[in-house]
Design a protein around this motif. Structure first.
Motif, mmCIF file in Angstrom:
data_model
loop_
_atom_site.group_PDB
_atom_site.id
_atom_site.type_symbol
_atom_site.label_atom_id
_atom_site.label_comp_id
_atom_site.label_asym_id
_atom_site.label_seq_id
_atom_site.Cartn_x
_atom_site.Cartn_y
_atom_site.Cartn_z
ATOM 1 N N PHE A 199 -8.686 8.136 5.114
ATOM 2 C CA PHE A 199 -8.885 9.045 3.986
ATOM 3 C C PHE A 199 -9.004 10.506 4.423
ATOM 4 N N PHE A 200 -9.599 10.738 5.588
ATOM 5 C CA PHE A 200 -9.765 12.108 6.059
ATOM 6 C C PHE A 200 -8.711 12.417 7.124
ATOM 7 N N SER A 201 -7.443 12.305 6.722
ATOM 8 C CA SER A 201 -6.328 12.593 7.612
ATOM 9 C C SER A 201 -5.285 13.412 6.866
ATOM 10 N N THR A 202 -4.378 14.012 7.614
ATOM 11 C CA THR A 202 -3.331 14.831 7.002
ATOM 12 C C THR A 202 -2.228 13.991 6.389
ATOM 13 N N GLY A 203 -2.305 12.683 6.514
ATOM 14 C CA GLY A 203 -1.319 11.834 5.870
ATOM 15 C C GLY A 203 -1.700 11.487 4.445
ATOM 16 N N PHE A 204 -2.978 11.564 4.149
ATOM 17 C CA PHE A 204 -3.442 11.231 2.807
ATOM 18 C C PHE A 204 -3.185 12.386 1.849
ATOM 19 N N VAL A 205 -3.654 13.568 2.202
ATOM 20 C CA VAL A 205 -3.324 14.806 1.475
ATOM 21 C C VAL A 205 -3.152 15.906 2.512
ATOM 22 N N PRO A 206 -2.448 17.014 2.182
ATOM 23 C CA PRO A 206 -2.279 18.111 3.144
ATOM 24 C C PRO A 206 -3.610 18.677 3.614
ATOM 25 N N PHE B 263 0.831 -1.208 0.000
ATOM 26 C CA PHE B 263 0.000 0.000 0.000
ATOM 27 C C PHE B 263 0.862 1.253 0.000
ATOM 28 N N LEU B 264 1.965 1.228 0.748
ATOM 29 C CA LEU B 264 2.857 2.385 0.792
ATOM 30 C C LEU B 264 3.479 2.637 -0.575
ATOM 31 N N VAL B 265 3.915 1.588 -1.249
ATOM 32 C CA VAL B 265 4.499 1.748 -2.584
ATOM 33 C C VAL B 265 3.465 2.325 -3.542
ATOM 34 N N ALA B 266 2.236 1.784 -3.517
ATOM 35 C CA ALA B 266 1.186 2.279 -4.405
ATOM 36 C C ALA B 266 0.839 3.727 -4.100
ATOM 37 N N LEU B 267 0.773 4.072 -2.832
ATOM 38 C CA LEU B 267 0.439 5.439 -2.438
ATOM 39 C C LEU B 267 1.506 6.423 -2.913
ATOM 40 N N ASP B 268 2.757 6.001 -2.814
ATOM 41 C CA ASP B 268 3.848 6.880 -3.252
ATOM 42 C C ASP B 268 3.827 7.069 -4.770
ATOM 43 N N ILE B 269 3.490 6.019 -5.497
ATOM 44 C CA ILE B 269 3.433 6.121 -6.955
ATOM 45 C C ILE B 269 2.291 7.032 -7.401
ATOM 46 N N VAL B 270 1.124 6.892 -6.754
ATOM 47 C CA VAL B 270 -0.066 7.620 -7.194
ATOM 48 C C VAL B 270 -0.053 9.074 -6.739
ATOM 49 N N LEU B 271 0.294 9.323 -5.479
ATOM 50 C CA LEU B 271 0.155 10.663 -4.913
ATOM 51 C C LEU B 271 1.475 11.353 -4.604
ATOM 52 N N GLY B 272 2.579 10.631 -4.677
ATOM 53 C CA GLY B 272 3.854 11.175 -4.227
ATOM 54 C C GLY B 272 4.245 12.467 -4.910
ATOM 55 N N ASP B 273 4.246 12.491 -6.221
ATOM 56 C CA ASP B 273 4.692 13.682 -6.960
ATOM 57 C C ASP B 273 3.764 14.864 -6.728
ATOM 58 N N GLY B 274 2.462 14.626 -6.732
ATOM 59 C CA GLY B 274 1.508 15.709 -6.554
ATOM 60 C C GLY B 274 1.631 16.367 -5.186
ATOM 61 N N ILE B 275 1.764 15.565 -4.135
ATOM 62 C CA ILE B 275 1.886 16.120 -2.789
ATOM 63 C C ILE B 275 3.210 16.872 -2.635
ATOM 64 N N GLU B 276 4.272 16.353 -3.238
ATOM 65 C CA GLU B 276 5.575 17.029 -3.150
ATOM 66 C C GLU B 276 5.536 18.400 -3.826
ATOM 67 N N GLN B 277 4.799 18.513 -4.915
ATOM 68 C CA GLN B 277 4.680 19.803 -5.587
ATOM 69 C C GLN B 277 3.918 20.806 -4.738
ATOM 70 N N VAL B 278 2.932 20.326 -3.979
ATOM 71 C CA VAL B 278 2.117 21.217 -3.153
ATOM 72 C C VAL B 278 2.847 21.622 -1.880
ATOM 73 N N THR B 279 3.505 20.662 -1.227
ATOM 74 C CA THR B 279 4.102 20.913 0.087
ATOM 75 C C THR B 279 5.567 21.331 0.020
ATOM 76 N N GLY B 280 6.265 20.971 -1.035
ATOM 77 C CA GLY B 280 7.679 21.310 -1.141
ATOM 78 C C GLY B 280 8.607 20.307 -0.523
ATOM 79 N N HIS B 281 8.061 19.222 0.027
ATOM 80 C CA HIS B 281 8.894 18.149 0.553
ATOM 81 C C HIS B 281 8.259 16.813 0.206
#
Length: 260
Positions: free
Chosen positions: A187-194, A41-59
């Motif tokens: 799903f409704f946590s700060t770990g899923f999206v900022p 699940f962690l690998v899939a989550l990083d593939i799907v959302l990793g780049d998008g969240i990094e662009q928003v948060t800067g890390h």
């Protein structure tokens, strides 16, 4: 020493804890659900959302997704323990343990201790996968060590709640239905999206729910940032849940152990 002497509580709890851990380790389904699925699940989550969240948060998004997956593993595993309690109650094992000269509290404490060990192992496995994906600790060693044990704080409290439901239920549907609550917390946590990506009216709920508190504490311990407030929120949620479940869980375990 009497069977309820405090001096026998620790060794007897350890014996029963080791029994539960051996049983889990010999069950392939439990091992897959506890270790393999969170890693995937962690690998899939990083593939799907990793780049998008990094662009928003800067890390890296891993500073949120690794704690999130560790918390999900901690929570979903509680159902395994609850179903196990129901099975042992129906098979009469709890009744047999009740009549042997063992401390009355050792059975329940052993289950919570086994859950703490399980959660810590799951967190370590998730951390190893996260390190392979690029997760790094930017704080000192004490913070890194504390990071490993944060999921167990809330995870054990949730296990107590699910076990309480199981002890008062006749069907496994009731404890398994807690998967809905776990999914909502995930799903409704700060770990899923900022936090700022949620609607304004929903942000206070997301910010102050227990999984978000735990994730923010782990983010602060690894990346840097506030730790005291989210850690305090995690502890307060956990103590509140444990306090609410203590008496019903003890009464339910006693009734289940004297069944038949």
């Amino acid at each position: 020493m009497g069977e309820n002497s405090p001096r026998v509580l620790v060794p007897q709890t350890w014996v029963l804890t080791a029994r539960i851990l051996r049983r889990w380790s010999r069950d392939p389904a439990t091992m897959v659900q506890s270790l393999v699925m969170p890693a995937g699940f962690l690998v899939a989550l990083d593939i799907v959302l990793g780049d998008g969240i990094e662009q928003v948060t800067g890390h890296s998004a891993l500073y949120g997704s690794v704690p999130l997956v560790a918390m999900v593993g901690a929570m979903t595993g509680a159902i395994i323990g609850a179903v196990g309690v129901m099975r042992e109650r129906d098979e009469g094992l709890l009744s047999r343990l009740w009549v042997v000269p063992a401390h009355r509290a050792s059975g329940l404490l052993a289950r919570l201790a086994a859950d703490a060990v399980r959660i810590t192992v799951i967190t370590a496995v998730v951390l190893c996968v996260g390190l392979a994906l690029g997760f790094r600790f930017r704080q000192s060693v004490p913070e890194s060590v504390l990071w490993l044990f944060v999921p167990a704080i809330f995870g054990v409290a949730l296990s107590a709640a699910v076990i309480t439901l199981a002890l008062w239920s006749t069907s496994t549907i009731v404890p398994q239905a807690t998967e809905i609550i776990i999914a909502l917390l995930m799903f409704f946590s700060t770990g899923f999206v900022p936090l700022d990506q949620y609607p304004g009216w929903l942000q206070p709920v997301v910010e102050h729910q227990p999984v978000s508190y735990s994730i923010e504490a782990m983010r602060g311990l690894s990346l840097g940032g506030p730790v005291l407030e989210p850690m305090l929120g995690t502890v307060l949620w956990s103590v509140g849940i444990a306090a609410a479940c203590a008496v019903p869980m003890a009464i339910g375990y006693r009734k289940a152990s004297r069944r038949g």
